[in-house]
Design a protein around this motif. Structure first.
Motif, short mmCIF file in Angstrom:
data_model
loop_
_atom_site.label_atom_id
_atom_site.label_comp_id
_atom_site.label_asym_id
_atom_site.label_seq_id
_atom_site.Cartn_x
_atom_site.Cartn_y
_atom_site.Cartn_z
N SER A 199 -2.58 -4.88 4.93
CA SER A 199 -3.45 -4.25 3.93
C SER A 199 -4.63 -3.56 4.61
CB SER A 199 -3.94 -5.28 2.91
OG SER A 199 -4.78 -6.23 3.53
N ARG A 200 -5.19 -4.15 5.67
CA ARG A 200 -6.28 -3.52 6.40
C ARG A 200 -5.83 -2.23 7.07
NH1 ARG A 200 -10.40 -6.56 8.96
NH2 ARG A 200 -11.09 -4.50 9.59
N VAL A 201 -4.63 -2.24 7.65
CA VAL A 201 -4.09 -1.05 8.32
C VAL A 201 -3.87 0.05 7.28
CG1 VAL A 201 -2.04 -0.13 9.50
CG2 VAL A 201 -3.09 -2.25 10.30
N ASN A 202 -3.32 -0.31 6.12
CA ASN A 202 -3.09 0.68 5.07
C ASN A 202 -4.41 1.28 4.57
OD1 ASN A 202 -0.32 0.58 5.08
ND2 ASN A 202 -0.22 -1.05 3.56
N GLU A 203 -5.43 0.45 4.43
CA GLU A 203 -6.74 0.96 4.00
C GLU A 203 -7.31 1.94 5.03
OE1 GLU A 203 -9.20 -2.46 3.43
OE2 GLU A 203 -8.10 -3.12 1.65
N GLU A 204 -7.18 1.59 6.31
CA GLU A 204 -7.71 2.45 7.38
C GLU A 204 -6.95 3.77 7.44
OE1 GLU A 204 -10.51 3.24 10.26
OE2 GLU A 204 -10.41 1.56 8.87
N LEU A 205 -5.62 3.71 7.30
CA LEU A 205 -4.82 4.94 7.31
C LEU A 205 -5.17 5.84 6.13
CD1 LEU A 205 -1.29 3.66 8.40
CD2 LEU A 205 -2.85 5.09 9.71
N THR A 206 -5.39 5.24 4.98
CA THR A 206 -5.77 6.02 3.80
C THR A 206 -7.13 6.69 4.03
OG1 THR A 206 -4.56 4.47 2.42
CG2 THR A 206 -6.14 5.89 1.31
N ARG A 207 -8.06 5.94 4.61
CA ARG A 207 -9.38 6.50 4.88
C ARG A 207 -9.29 7.67 5.87
NH1 ARG A 207 -13.09 6.44 8.56
NH2 ARG A 207 -11.99 5.02 9.93
N ILE A 208 -8.49 7.52 6.93
CA ILE A 208 -8.34 8.59 7.92
C ILE A 208 -7.66 9.81 7.30
CG2 ILE A 208 -7.13 9.21 10.06
CD1 ILE A 208 -7.63 6.30 10.99
N ARG A 209 -6.63 9.59 6.49
CA ARG A 209 -5.93 10.70 5.84
C ARG A 209 -6.86 11.46 4.90
NH1 ARG A 209 -1.91 8.26 2.63
NH2 ARG A 209 -3.45 8.34 0.98
N ASP A 210 -7.67 10.73 4.14
CA ASP A 210 -8.61 11.39 3.23
C ASP A 210 -9.66 12.19 4.00
OD1 ASP A 210 -7.23 10.32 1.12
OD2 ASP A 210 -8.64 8.66 0.78
N ALA A 211 -10.15 11.63 5.10
CA ALA A 211 -11.14 12.34 5.90
C ALA A 211 -10.52 13.61 6.50
CB ALA A 211 -11.67 11.44 7.01
N GLY A 212 -9.28 13.54 6.96
CA GLY A 212 -8.60 14.71 7.50
C GLY A 212 -8.38 15.77 6.43
N ALA A 213 -8.03 15.35 5.22
CA ALA A 213 -7.83 16.30 4.12
C ALA A 213 -9.13 16.99 3.77
CB ALA A 213 -7.25 15.58 2.90
#
Length: 200
Positions: A49-63
């Motif tokens: 769940s922590r990895v998924n949260e971090e990936l979502t945060r990175i993807r949103d920042a990239g977008a």
């Protein structure tokens, strides 16, 4: 390997005096469904769940960064409510990329090919006539080498005798040994004649 068991051995310890646990300890052990396996599964779920949260945060920042960059390259200001900050001087700056691309005098001279891939023209100092002369000389030399002299009639006769013998004795080719020896002798004479002619 086969003589020992693969299951862990169980050790039973006998105490000299009886061991007693309080009822609260026994109740807590019986009611707790947690084991080493369930603890490991819970930890794994937390990590995922922590990895998924971090990936979502990175993807949103990239977008967000991508939308900022694309909005700064367009000539129209971004729509209201977008995350990109509106800079009214960027689209009117004559030195900006957007102003340059939207200029009516802009022309694309690249022809779809990068400039680095174009081969450099090297002047070798040769003229068309000199190259044509060299090509003609090389063709003459090649034609002279291609000429095959007609074989001697003795070699042709020996070859024909050998072929005829092999056709007649197709199941017993060793019966044609005399014809083979005659053919070898004729070819040997032809080779000696050729070597003598080349050595001059």
């Amino acid at each position: 390997m086969g003589s020992g068991s693969s299951k862990p051995e169980e050790h039973t310890f006998n105490a000299d005096s009886p061991v007693r646990f309080s009822q609260s300890v026994i109740d807590s052990l019986q009611k707790t469904p947690e084991s080493d396996r369930t603890r490991a599964q819970n930890i794994e779920l937390k990590i995922q769940s922590r990895v998924n949260e971090e990936l979502t945060r990175i993807r949103d920042a990239g977008a967000r960064k991508l939308s900022d960059y694309t909005s700064s390259l367009t000539t129209n200001p971004p729509a209201p409510g977008s995350a990109a900050p509106i800079n009214p001087t960027a689209s009117h700056d004559p030195n900006s990329l957007a102003a340059h691309l939207s200029s009516p005098f802009y022309q694309d001279h690249s022809d779809g090919k990068p400039a680095a891939l174009e081969p450099e023209k090297i002047d070798s100092g040769r003229s068309h006539d000199s190259v044509q002369g060299q090509i003609m000389d090389l063709r003459k030399k090649l034609e002279a080498r291609k000429k095959v002299e007609k074989s001697a009639p003795e070699v042709d006769r020996a070859r024909e005798k050998l072929v005829q013998c092999l056709r007649v004795n197709d199941r017993r080719p060793l019966d044609c040994w005399e014809e083979v020896e005659e053919f070898k002798a004729q070819v040997g004479r032809l080779e000696k004649k050729f070597v003598a002619g080349v050595g001059r």
